[in-house]
Design an enzyme around this catalytic site. Structure first.
Site, PDB file in Angstrom:
ATOM      1  N   ASP A 108       0.898  -1.140   0.019  1.00  7.53           N
ATOM      2  CA  ASP A 108       0.004   0.064   0.049  1.00  7.53           C
ATOM      3  C   ASP A 108       0.955   1.245   0.094  1.00  7.53           C
ATOM      4  O   ASP A 108       2.070   1.017   0.142  1.00  7.53           O
ATOM      5  CB  ASP A 108      -0.971  -0.083   1.183  1.00  7.53           C
TER       6      ASP A 108
HETATM    7  C1  GLC Z   1      -4.218   4.189  -0.646  1.00  5.72           C
HETATM    8  C2  GLC Z   1      -5.233   3.063  -0.292  1.00  5.72           C
HETATM    9  C3  GLC Z   1      -5.083   1.945  -1.610  1.00  5.72           C
HETATM   10  C4  GLC Z   1      -4.935   2.478  -2.753  1.00  5.72           C
HETATM   11  C5  GLC Z   1      -3.472   3.224  -2.595  1.00  5.72           C
HETATM   12  C6  GLC Z   1      -3.295   3.891  -4.005  1.00  5.72           C
HETATM   13  O1  GLC Z   1      -3.763   4.483   0.463  1.00  5.72           O
HETATM   14  O2  GLC Z   1      -5.129   2.381   0.899  1.00  5.72           O
HETATM   15  O3  GLC Z   1      -6.401   1.336  -1.292  1.00  5.72           O
HETATM   16  O4  GLC Z   1      -4.876   1.742  -3.731  1.00  5.72           O
HETATM   17  O5  GLC Z   1      -3.385   4.092  -1.715  1.00  5.72           O
HETATM   18  O6  GLC Z   1      -4.141   4.912  -4.288  1.00  5.72           O
END
Ligand code: GLC
Length: 679
Positions: free
Chosen positions: A243
């Site tokens: 993440d």
């Molecule tokens: C965010 C989210 C994730 C997402 C990523 C990119 O923090 O937790 O679900 O895909 O960043 O946007």
């Protein structure tokens, strides 16, 4: 030298990756393990989502980068089709439709220049306060897994790498960067992991590790989750990406833990840090080779496949795609109450319709975090009603602010629709920099919304409450005072049109709840949005309510229709490896409609602690008035198993099971019979 070409076989890809690994410098290998950078400012000045984000790849060796875009309700790049949120689509219980939603998203990812889709969000809805509830499909691991697999199938048809996220147990929003989630092995295996395994079995190309810890280790460093279970037991062949920004906290921890790619850019996976870790023998180059080869192999698998079609930019947000969004909105709305047949409204009997509430005329497609689909032309509830009625019926709109005005407007109308609920301010991804989103403060409507409902229904008994939101809303203070309640969700770009068609009966609502709506929030598991540490129990949702004999306001799997369905002739056949349930469904009403048949297995006679029953099958079907259809649902023996932590294996009890089939998880809605498995 092997060259990259369309239609490469697995072994050609393997040979090429091995060849390239031998040629690559350490720096070139590490370049496969990182996002290609992002200006953090862009993330939070509205710039996020304006484009795809590059990662990995090598020009020198003709390996494309992977090009990431989000999110669960559609491609987040402006102009793309905005679907009803995943939770709404979970309420459709229509896997064919979910695959078609994935098909549209896959096309729009490619038309936007992407090749990786980060939107298969399948975390359990453990508690309706969770800020990102709207991004998953429900509370039950079987239903979530089937939906995640369906979306994966649709997206990957277009050679787009799907990502199942957030692995694992990411069910609190505000505390997500720090919380340590504890749970025993059966809870992990039987409740929080099966839906990820289902997506891996479906061939999901990538996994995104969660921010939180599980049993003391960050998911991005969690070798038990990533190596032992995901890559070991499940033989996952794709790659794990973190993440964003906070998904990796330590170079050695991430690499030894089994995290292949740090996103969106190198922080702990900077070349120098990895080089130092190698020099200090804290990691081996074998681990670097494993990560780099997983990434290159997966990218080549998807970018060398022949495309089923071309992907012109004109596909993005096109009319045909909006039609799929309309169908998803129509099939997801859940009719919770309809006394005195207030609904459907009859155009012939209405001269003046009143519509109340600010939410009736604002763009309200869900939260403003990473899943926000930036599309302007959204059909609001008021616009949808006006589109539907044209000049045939007067529509009086009142934003609900002036109680006196509200009562007058309500009194003069033949029917009154009150649109209330939640917005991104009440629930959504917690964006620290923007201070928006987070977990919900409480589960009920805002006080002013409750006051509005009471004011309207005091003057007009034909009062229909339309709820907007992405999770369970408690209604005890007002639900018994109104004759009709429709859960309309964050219903996407065509939501208002779908709502109007349902309210006036052009569409017969068929959606059913993918979660339990409690009478008493005390009946829900403990939830702390600021938790440093929390224990997740084996029970939540309907399994908890069954176990404790709690009475919900509206049970899991519940939803009404404008017609009625009767179940008869339940039968079960037991073969060597599965049970086959058959039942007849009759539409005993006057209009056609969809019924969602649910199959639960009862473990009342289990020798161990197990839920009273678990969902193990479902099917949505359409029936004409008086039509009778036979339904067959199969359950493989392996789906009856429990995880024995002592033997570290899945075991099937030789007991008498109960088979339940019906229209909701409520006992009174289920036919039942018993069966034993063959030894
Ligand atoms: C965010 C989210 C994730 C997402 C990523 C990119 O923090 O937790 O679900 O895909 O960043 O946007």
């Amino acid at each position: 030298m092997i060259e990259i070409k369309k239609g490469m076989t697995e072994s050609e890809i393997e040979d090429y990756v091995n060849y390239v690994l031998e040629q690559m410098t350490l720096q070139e290998k590490v370049a496969q393990m990182i996002g290609n950078g992002i200006n953090i400012k862009v993330l939070f000045d509205g710039g996020f989502g304006k484009r795809v984000y590059d990662a990995a790849g090598s020009e020198k060796y003709n390996i494309p980068s992977f090009k990431f875009t989000d999110g669960p309700r559609g491609v987040i790049i402006p102009g793309s089709t905005c679907f009803p949120v995943s939770m709404a689509r979970g309420a459709s219980w229509d896997l064919d439709l979910e695959e078609r939603v994935g098909d549209v998203i896959g096309k729009e990812v490619r038309a936007n220049g992407g090749n990786l889709f980060g939107g298969v969000c399948i975390n359990n809805l453990r508690h309706p306060s969770w800020g990102r509830a709207q991004e998953t499909y429900g509370e039950d691991t079987f239903q979530i897994g089937e939906f995640g697999a369906a979306l994966t199938r649709g997206v990957q048809k277009h050679n787009v790498m799907a990502t199942a996220k957030h692995f694992a147990a990411n069910s609190i929003e505000k505390a997500r960067f720090k919380v340590n989630v504890k749970m025993d092995e059966r809870t992990l295996r039987e409740v929080y992991l099966p839906h990820f395994k289902r997506c891996v079995e479906e061939g999901c190309a990538t996994i995104m590790s969660a921010y939180n810890k599980v049993r003391g280790k960050y998911c991005g460093h969690n070798d038990y989750l990533l190596r032992d279970i995901l890559k070991g037991e499940w033989s996952f062949q794709g790659f794990v990406h973190s993440d964003w920004i906070h998904g990796v906290k330590d170079t050695v921890g991430g690499i030894t833990g089994g995290l292949d790619v740090e996103m969106p850019r190198a922080k702990y996976y900077k070349f120098k840090k990895i080089e130092t870790a190698l020099q200090e023998s804290k990691i081996s180059e074998t681990l670097i080779d494993e990560a780099a080869s997983r990434v290159m192999r997966t990218i080549l698998r998807y970018t060398t496949k022949e495309d089923p079609q071309t992907y012109e930019p004109s596909l993005i947000g096109c009319k045909e795609h909006r039609q799929v969004a309309l169908e998803a909105a129509e099939k997801s709305m859940v009719l919770l109450k309809n006394e005195k047949d207030v609904l459907p409204l009859d155009k012939k009997k209405i001269n003046k319709l009143a519509m109340f509430g600010k939410l009736a005329r604002v763009r309200n497609t869900g939260d403003h975090g990473s899943s926000d689909v930036n599309i302007k032309k959204v059909i609001t509830p008021l616009k949808g009603i006006r589109n539907f009625l044209g000049d045939s019926i007067e529509v009086a709109y009142d934003d609900g602010k002036d109680p006196r005005g509200v009562k007058n407007t309500a009194k003069e109308a033949d029917a009154a629709i009150v649109v209330v609920g939640l917005t991104y301010k009440d629930e959504g991804e917690y964006i620290i920099e923007k201070r928006t989103g987070g977990d919900r403060e409480n589960l009920s409507l805002h006080d002013d919304h409750i006051e509005l409902i009471k004011a309207v229904v005091s003057e007009n008994e034909k009062c229909i409450v339309v709820l907007i939101g992405g999770s369970a809303i408690t209604m005890e203070g007002w639900k018994d005072h109104v004759p009709a309640i429709l859960l309309a969700w964050y219903s996407g770009v065509e939501g208002g049109n779908a709502l109007a068609k349902i309210l006036f009966g052009d569409v017969n609502p068929g959606g059913k709840l993918p979660f339990t709506i409690p009478k008493d929030p005390q009946h829900l598991p403990f939830f702390d949005k600021n938790a440093e540490e929390i224990e997740y129990g084996y029970y939540h949702g309907y399994t908890l309510f069954d176990k404790e004999s709690y009475e919900p306001a509206f049970p899991f799997g519940y939803g009404l229709s404008y017609t009625s369905f009767n179940y008869s002739n339940l039968n079960v056949e037991v073969t060597d490896d599965k049970i086959i349930a058959t039942v007849d469904i009759k539409n005993s009403g006057k209009v056609a409609g969809d019924e969602i048949v649910q199959l639960y297995i009862g473990f009342e006679l289990s020798q161990i602690d197990r839920p009273v029953k678990l969902l193990k099958g479902f099917s949505r079907m359409n029936l004409e008035p008086n039509e009778i259809k036979p339904v067959k649902i199969e359950v493989p023996y392996k789906n009856l198993a429990w995880y024995n932590p002592k033997s570290k294996s899945w075991e099937i009890e030789q007991i008498t099971y109960t088979l339940y089939v019906g229209s909701s998880s409520r006992k009174e809605d289920l036919l039942s019979t018993q069966f034993n498995l063959r030894n």
